[in-house]
Design a protein around this motif. Structure first.
Motif, mmCIF file in Angstrom:
data_model
loop_
_atom_site.group_PDB
_atom_site.id
_atom_site.type_symbol
_atom_site.label_atom_id
_atom_site.label_comp_id
_atom_site.label_asym_id
_atom_site.label_seq_id
_atom_site.Cartn_x
_atom_site.Cartn_y
_atom_site.Cartn_z
ATOM 1 N N VAL A 267 16.575 8.150 7.731
ATOM 2 C CA VAL A 267 15.736 7.607 8.794
ATOM 3 C C VAL A 267 15.357 8.757 9.721
ATOM 4 C CG1 VAL A 267 15.608 6.007 10.726
ATOM 5 C CG2 VAL A 267 16.830 5.342 8.643
ATOM 6 N N TYR A 268 14.078 8.923 9.965
ATOM 7 C CA TYR A 268 13.597 10.036 10.782
ATOM 8 C C TYR A 268 13.609 9.646 12.261
ATOM 9 C CZ TYR A 268 12.252 11.817 6.252
ATOM 10 O OH TYR A 268 12.294 12.240 4.948
ATOM 11 N N PRO A 269 13.863 10.611 13.144
ATOM 12 C CA PRO A 269 14.056 10.293 14.570
ATOM 13 C C PRO A 269 12.742 10.213 15.357
ATOM 14 C CG PRO A 269 14.472 12.621 14.203
ATOM 15 C CD PRO A 269 14.191 12.022 12.847
ATOM 16 N N PHE A 270 11.700 9.695 14.734
ATOM 17 C CA PHE A 270 10.404 9.535 15.399
ATOM 18 C C PHE A 270 9.568 8.545 14.606
ATOM 19 C CE2 PHE A 270 10.613 13.645 13.097
ATOM 20 C CZ PHE A 270 9.890 13.306 11.972
ATOM 21 N N ARG B 253 8.083 17.879 14.661
ATOM 22 C CA ARG B 253 9.071 18.470 15.557
ATOM 23 C C ARG B 253 10.258 17.516 15.660
ATOM 24 N NH1 ARG B 253 7.145 23.283 17.850
ATOM 25 N NH2 ARG B 253 5.377 23.819 16.502
ATOM 26 N N PHE B 254 11.422 17.995 15.253
ATOM 27 C CA PHE B 254 12.642 17.202 15.282
ATOM 28 C C PHE B 254 13.420 17.506 16.563
ATOM 29 C CE2 PHE B 254 11.369 17.009 10.975
ATOM 30 C CZ PHE B 254 12.039 15.959 10.352
ATOM 31 N N PRO B 255 14.091 16.504 17.129
ATOM 32 C CA PRO B 255 14.829 16.727 18.376
ATOM 33 C C PRO B 255 15.874 17.836 18.288
ATOM 34 C CG PRO B 255 14.618 14.378 17.934
ATOM 35 C CD PRO B 255 14.120 15.085 16.717
ATOM 36 N N ASP B 256 16.474 18.014 17.107
ATOM 37 C CA ASP B 256 17.538 19.011 16.977
ATOM 38 C C ASP B 256 17.056 20.338 16.398
ATOM 39 O OD1 ASP B 256 17.022 18.072 14.443
ATOM 40 O OD2 ASP B 256 19.127 17.819 13.869
ATOM 41 N N HIS B 257 15.743 20.494 16.217
ATOM 42 C CA HIS B 257 15.230 21.761 15.711
ATOM 43 C C HIS B 257 15.458 22.890 16.713
ATOM 44 C CE1 HIS B 257 12.235 20.769 12.217
ATOM 45 N NE2 HIS B 257 13.501 20.565 11.916
ATOM 46 N N ASP C 8 14.659 26.775 12.797
ATOM 47 C CA ASP C 8 13.893 25.733 12.108
ATOM 48 C C ASP C 8 12.393 25.929 12.316
ATOM 49 O OD1 ASP C 8 16.137 24.080 11.151
ATOM 50 O OD2 ASP C 8 16.500 23.750 13.281
ATOM 51 N N ARG C 9 12.006 26.302 13.532
ATOM 52 C CA ARG C 9 10.594 26.519 13.812
ATOM 53 C C ARG C 9 10.043 27.674 12.996
ATOM 54 N NH1 ARG C 9 5.911 25.656 13.528
ATOM 55 N NH2 ARG C 9 4.446 26.739 14.886
ATOM 56 N N ARG C 10 10.821 28.745 12.881
ATOM 57 C CA ARG C 10 10.369 29.865 12.069
ATOM 58 C C ARG C 10 10.224 29.469 10.599
ATOM 59 N NH1 ARG C 10 7.472 33.542 13.165
ATOM 60 N NH2 ARG C 10 8.490 35.199 11.980
ATOM 61 N N MET C 11 11.109 28.626 10.103
ATOM 62 C CA MET C 11 10.994 28.172 8.721
ATOM 63 C C MET C 11 9.716 27.364 8.504
ATOM 64 S SD MET C 11 13.447 29.462 6.985
ATOM 65 C CE MET C 11 13.086 30.884 8.040
ATOM 66 N N GLN C 12 9.358 26.535 9.491
ATOM 67 C CA GLN C 12 8.087 25.821 9.401
ATOM 68 C C GLN C 12 6.923 26.792 9.327
ATOM 69 O OE1 GLN C 12 8.155 23.253 12.889
ATOM 70 N NE2 GLN C 12 8.640 21.476 11.623
ATOM 71 N N GLN C 13 6.951 27.806 10.156
ATOM 72 C CA GLN C 13 5.869 28.782 10.168
ATOM 73 C C GLN C 13 5.761 29.520 8.842
ATOM 74 O OE1 GLN C 13 7.179 30.958 13.660
ATOM 75 N NE2 GLN C 13 5.559 30.056 14.921
ATOM 76 N N VAL C 14 6.912 29.863 8.254
ATOM 77 C CA VAL C 14 6.906 30.554 6.961
ATOM 78 C C VAL C 14 6.291 29.669 5.889
ATOM 79 C CG1 VAL C 14 8.398 31.447 5.129
ATOM 80 C CG2 VAL C 14 8.833 32.082 7.506
ATOM 81 N N GLU C 15 6.655 28.392 5.880
ATOM 82 C CA GLU C 15 6.102 27.481 4.870
ATOM 83 C C GLU C 15 4.604 27.296 5.047
ATOM 84 O OE1 GLU C 15 8.359 24.023 3.414
ATOM 85 O OE2 GLU C 15 9.681 24.390 5.119
ATOM 86 N N LEU C 16 4.149 27.140 6.270
ATOM 87 C CA LEU C 16 2.723 26.985 6.512
ATOM 88 C C LEU C 16 1.965 28.264 6.155
ATOM 89 C CD1 LEU C 16 2.938 24.970 9.837
ATOM 90 C CD2 LEU C 16 1.807 24.190 7.745
#
Length: 389
Positions: free
Chosen positions: A179-182, A351-355, A359-367
Motif C-alpha cells: 500500500v503506497y503512502p499517497f 515523492r515518498f514521505p521517507d525518501h 532515494d532522490r538521486r536514484m530517481q534522477q539516475v533512472e530518469l
C-alpha cells in the motif's frame, strides 16, 4: 437457471469474456451488483496496449475505438524542469491507444445486446458453492427473491472487493500487497489536453500527470496525502498546484476550466495466488491490483480474459483442458511482470514521505537513463505498450 459459464461482475473484463465466449457458442450469464447506468458512469483510465486493441477487434468491438480513439507514439516524463520523451514506436515498434475505459464498456454492452447475451443487474448476496465438487453453482438475490444459477464454470470478474477471491480457502490463497503512502487526486475537465501525449511529472512537490480522453476532455492528477479529502481541494487550488508541478513552459500552455468529476484514488500493488480453485477462475482486479502509474490495470485484466477465453473455448470445443490447467500459472507470469513495472515507475516518479537524498538521486539516475540510453527507453516502451510482458 443454468448456463455453461457464470461470470461474476459486469465490468469490462466480465463483459469481454462473455462476448468472446458467446461468439464461440458458449453460454454465459453475467451477474452485476450495480445498475448498467452506474457501471457506465464510472470514470476510469483509458490507455490501451496494442494487444488489448487486437483483442477488442477480435471481439468485434473495435470500430468506435478506431474512429474516436487517439493512437499515441510515446509519452513524456519530467525531472523538475527537464522534459524526457520516450518514443514507443521508435523504441519497440508499437504504440498505445487512448480510449476511455467507460467507452470500452459501452461498446461491450452494445455488442452484448446485439447478440442477446444474458445480464442480470442489481443482484445482491452473491455466494459461490461446490467449487471443487460436481455441482458448482451461484446463489444470489434479485428483486427481493432468491435465485440459483447452475453452471460448469464460475469466473470472478468482481474486483478487489468482490466475493470471488474470498471463496478460495484461506489456507490455499496467498496474498501479496504493497500500500503506497499517497493517493491520486484526479479531475476531469472539458478543456483541450496540455500536450498531444501524456506527461508524467516528477517534481519536488510531488507527482503529477497530464492525460486526455479526447480533444476537448482532459484528465489531470496530482499526488496527495492519504489524509486529504476531495472537499479540501477547490478547482482553483487543484489548478494552482498542478501548474507548480509541471515544467514552466508546459504550465504556461495549461487551459483550465470547471471540473466535471473529481476523485481521490489510493494506490496499491496487490496479487492473490492462485487464480484458479476448482471450477472457479479469477480475472482482473479480483486477483490483482496495480497502481495506475504504468497504465496496466485494464490491460492486465483483459490479458487474463484473452488467456481464459481461449482455454474455455478449447475445453468446450475440443475437450482440451490444458489451457484451464495452466491458466493460473500463465496469467500470474504476466501479472508479476506488470506489477514490477508499475511498482518501478511509481517509485521513480513519486515523492515518498521517507525518501532521503539517496532515494532522490536514484530517481534522477533512472530518469536520466531514459533521457540518454536507447536500451532504457526500449525496455520502458516494451513494458508500457505490453510487448515486453
Amino acid at each position: 437457471m443454468r448456463t455453461q459459464v457464470a461470470i461474476i461482475g459486469g465490468g469490462p473484463s466480465g463483459l469481454l469474456l462473455s462476448q468472446l465466449l458467446n461468439r464461440a457458442g458458449i453460454g454465459t450469464v453475467v451477474l452485476e451488483r450495480r445498475s448498467r447506468e452506474y457501471v457506465l458512469g464510472r470514470v476510469r483510465a483509458g490507455i490501451l496496449e496494442a494487444g488489448t486493441v487486437d483483442l477488442l477487434e477480435q471481439a468485434d468491438v473495435g470500430a468506435r475505438m478506431h474512429a474516436e480513439g487517439h493512437p499515441h507514439r510515446g509519452c513524456y516524463l519530467t525531472d523538475d524542469q527537464q522534459m524526457i520523451h520516450v518514443d514507443f514506436t521508435e523504441s519497440c515498434g508499437e504504440g498505445v491507444m487512448v480510449y476511455g475505459q467507460t467507452e470500452v464498456t459501452r461498446d461491450l454492452y452494445d455488442a452484448q445486446d446485439r447478440i442477446g447475451a444474458t445480464h442480470l443487474h442489481q443482484v445482491d448476496n452473491v455466494a459461490l458453492h461446490d467449487l471443487t465438487g460436481d455441482a458448482p453453482h451461484v446463489t444470489f438475490d434479485q428483486g427481493g427473491k432468491g435465485h440459483r444459477l447452475d453452471c460448469d464454470m464460475i469466473v470472478g470478474c468482481d474486483g478487489f472487493h468482490g466475493v470471488s477471491r474470498l471463496a478460495i480457502p484461506e489456507d490455499v490463497r496467498r496474498d501479496y500487497e504493497r500500500v503506497y503512502p499517497f493517493g491520486w487526486l484526479g479531475i476531469l475537465s472539458e478543456t483541450p489536453p496540455l500536450r498531444d501525449e501524456l506527461i508524467y511529472a516528477n517534481h519536488p512537490r510531488g507527482f503529477a500527470l497530464a492525460s486526455m480522453r479526447n480533444p476537448m476532455l482532459s484528465r489531470y492528477y496530482i499526488q496527495v496525502p492519504l489524509t486529504d479529502r476531495i472537499e479540501d481541494w477547490s478547482d482553483d487550488a487543484f489548478w494552482d498546484e498542478f501548474r507548480r508541478r509541471m515544467p514552466d513552459d508546459v504550465a504556461a500552455d495549461l487551459v483550465t476550466g470547471p471540473s466535471i468529476e473529481k476523485s481521490i484514488a489510493p494506490l496499491r500493488s496487490f496479487v492473490s495466488e492462485p487464480m484458479r480453485w476448482g471450477h472457479l477462475f479469477l480475472c482482473g482486479d479480483a486477483a490483482h491490483i496495480v497502481p495506475p502509474t504504468g497504465a496496466k490495470g485494464l490491460n492486465l485484466a483483459l490479458a487474463d480474459v484473452r488467456l481464459l477465453s481461449a482455454a474455455l473455448i478449447a475445453h468446450y470445443r475440443d475437450g482440451d483442458d490444458s489451457g484451464l490447467d495452466e491458466y493460473s500459472a500463465q496469467a500470474l507470469e504476466r501479472v508479476w511482470r506488470a506489477v514490477r513495472f508499475s511498482w518501478s515507475v511509481t517509485t521513480m516518479i513519486h515523492r515518498f514521505p521517507d525518501h532521503d537524498a539517496f532515494d532522490r538521486r536514484m530517481q534522477q539516475v533512472e530518469l536520466q537513463a531514459l533521457a540518454t540510453s536507447d536500451t532504457a527507453r526500449r525496455l520502458f516502451a516494451e513494458c508500457y505498450t505490453g510487448v515486453g510482458l
